[in-house]
Write an enzyme that holds these catalytic residues in place. Structure first.
Site, mmCIF file in Angstrom:
data_model
loop_
_atom_site.group_PDB
_atom_site.id
_atom_site.type_symbol
_atom_site.label_atom_id
_atom_site.label_comp_id
_atom_site.label_asym_id
_atom_site.label_seq_id
_atom_site.Cartn_x
_atom_site.Cartn_y
_atom_site.Cartn_z
ATOM 1 N N GLU A 118 4.599 5.270 14.960
ATOM 2 C CA GLU A 118 4.513 5.398 13.506
ATOM 3 C C GLU A 118 3.421 4.517 12.902
ATOM 4 O O GLU A 118 2.785 4.879 11.901
ATOM 5 C CB GLU A 118 5.883 5.008 12.912
ATOM 6 C CG GLU A 118 6.237 5.699 11.615
ATOM 7 C CD GLU A 118 6.198 7.211 11.714
ATOM 8 O OE1 GLU A 118 6.555 7.765 12.774
ATOM 9 O OE2 GLU A 118 5.788 7.840 10.728
ATOM 10 N N GLU B 270 -1.635 -13.199 -9.880
ATOM 11 C CA GLU B 270 -2.547 -12.534 -8.941
ATOM 12 C C GLU B 270 -3.235 -11.331 -9.590
ATOM 13 O O GLU B 270 -3.736 -10.451 -8.894
ATOM 14 C CB GLU B 270 -1.786 -12.062 -7.684
ATOM 15 C CG GLU B 270 -0.921 -13.090 -6.996
ATOM 16 C CD GLU B 270 -1.696 -14.239 -6.341
ATOM 17 O OE1 GLU B 270 -2.938 -14.265 -6.456
ATOM 18 O OE2 GLU B 270 -1.043 -15.107 -5.752
ATOM 19 N N HIS C 115 1.564 -16.543 3.670
ATOM 20 C CA HIS C 115 1.880 -16.214 2.275
ATOM 21 C C HIS C 115 2.508 -14.822 2.146
ATOM 22 O O HIS C 115 3.680 -14.706 1.824
ATOM 23 C CB HIS C 115 0.607 -16.328 1.412
ATOM 24 C CG HIS C 115 0.847 -16.050 -0.035
ATOM 25 N ND1 HIS C 115 0.136 -16.632 -1.046
ATOM 26 C CD2 HIS C 115 1.733 -15.237 -0.667
ATOM 27 C CE1 HIS C 115 0.581 -16.217 -2.228
ATOM 28 N NE2 HIS C 115 1.545 -15.352 -2.009
ATOM 29 N N HIS D 98 6.265 -10.723 -0.021
ATOM 30 C CA HIS D 98 6.371 -11.809 0.961
ATOM 31 C C HIS D 98 7.355 -11.411 2.063
ATOM 32 O O HIS D 98 8.412 -12.045 2.210
ATOM 33 C CB HIS D 98 6.862 -13.099 0.275
ATOM 34 C CG HIS D 98 6.012 -13.575 -0.871
ATOM 35 N ND1 HIS D 98 6.474 -14.451 -1.838
ATOM 36 C CD2 HIS D 98 4.718 -13.316 -1.191
ATOM 37 C CE1 HIS D 98 5.502 -14.705 -2.714
ATOM 38 N NE2 HIS D 98 4.436 -14.019 -2.348
ATOM 39 N N HIS E 257 2.097 -6.461 -3.839
ATOM 40 C CA HIS E 257 2.038 -7.729 -3.110
ATOM 41 C C HIS E 257 3.474 -8.194 -2.894
ATOM 42 O O HIS E 257 4.274 -8.208 -3.828
ATOM 43 C CB HIS E 257 1.251 -8.766 -3.907
ATOM 44 C CG HIS E 257 1.366 -10.155 -3.370
ATOM 45 N ND1 HIS E 257 1.086 -10.476 -2.057
ATOM 46 C CD2 HIS E 257 1.742 -11.322 -3.954
ATOM 47 C CE1 HIS E 257 1.279 -11.778 -1.873
ATOM 48 N NE2 HIS E 257 1.688 -12.308 -3.003
#
Ligand code: 13P
Ligand code: ZN
Length: 273
Positions: free
Chosen positions: A171, A117, A212, A143, A141
């Site tokens: 929050e 990525e 994803h 998951h 990034h």
């Protein structure tokens, strides 16, 4: 300085990989992270770089990142191993003068390349560097389970995701007042998803990839990691609420907006219309 591993920022990078793995956000090699180094950090460890590796095409042009150095996770490398063998699992990569290629100058000693990525990371860095006057340096990034789970349930719409998660706890409005970007399912690891993410990350600091994962950005580890934590915690609450049969009461629009005034955060009102 004996090695880049002694840099404080490198230690933070490695620690963040470990914590993200412990949180279950980065199974095996899932997810990736990159940090745009400061000049003084590069200067402190430049003597350990080797400039003999070939340049590799990024697949897109990031002119405003020309000559910059990034600490980045290796593609296919397990997060749990980063702290034990950092030189084997992460690297420092330099962007060339055209902004179209990179080369590895340190790390990945047993072979490998930066995350698949990397094009998305670099485009996000490029956009955020410009949009924040160079303040933002981190792209993460991951998951995280509950946020990804919600992409199977909620409409894939920024307004819906932002409001639903803002409603979970005050929050959220403090940590991501600009809201959340949401992309539909797209093939990962390429330039098409990089451009689509780059467009959203200009407005939002967080972009959710349906089915994803999540991209967050920030000036430092606390901020980029902090958004990921907050989004995922709120998503967990929402998953539990939905699993218990859904909301019976919730925060009203005016109550969310009132947080803006009391805490001096600029909640994007257009996402509540
Ligand atoms: P990498 O191992 O190439 O970083 O890929 C992991 C991932 O999360 C792809 O989206
Ligand atoms: Zn991923």
């Amino acid at each position: 300085m004996k090695s880049p591993l002694e840099l404080r920022v490198m230690q933070e990078f490695i620690e963040t990989c470990t914590i993200s793995w412990q949180k279950g956000w980065n199974e095996r090699n899932g997810g990736n992270m990159s940090y745009r180094m400061k000049d003084e950090e590069v200067d402190a460890v430049k003597q350990f770089f080797s400039f003999d590796k070939p340049f590799v095409k990024i697949g897109l042009k990031v002119q405003n990142l020309a000559g910059e150095f990034f600490i980045v996770t290796g593609s296919g490398k397990c997060y749990k191993n980063v702290a034990k063998y950092p030189e084997d699992n992460i690297c420092i990569a330099q962007i060339d003068e055209t902004g179209e290629s990179y080369r590895i100058v340190w790390g990945l000693v047993n072979g490998g390349k930066p995350t698949s990525e990397f094009s998305t990371h670099l485009l996000n860095h490029s956009v955020k560097k410009e949009a924040t006057d160079g303040k933002f340096r981190l792209i993460m990034h991951a998951h995280p389970v509950n946020t990804v789970a919600l992409t199977f349930i909620l409409p894939l719409d920024s307004k819906v995701f932002s409001r639903e998660l803002w409603e979970m706890m005050p929050e959220c409005a403090f940590v991501f007042p600009e809201g959340l970007g949401v992309l539909p399912w797209m093939l990962c690891g390429g330039t098409e998803i990089a451009y689509a993410t780059g467009e959203l990350i200009r407005r939002f600091n967080t972009v959710i990839w349906a089915h994803h994962g999540v991209f967050t950005s920030g000036p430092d580890f606390d901020e980029a990691f902090g958004i990921m934590e907050t989004v995922e915690k709120a998503a967990e609450m929402l998953v539990k609420v939905i699993s218990c049969g859904g909301k019976r009461q919730t925060m009203k629009k005016e109550q969310i907006l009132a947080l803006s005034e009391n805490y001096d955060v600029n909640i994007d009102k257009t996402l509540l219309e």
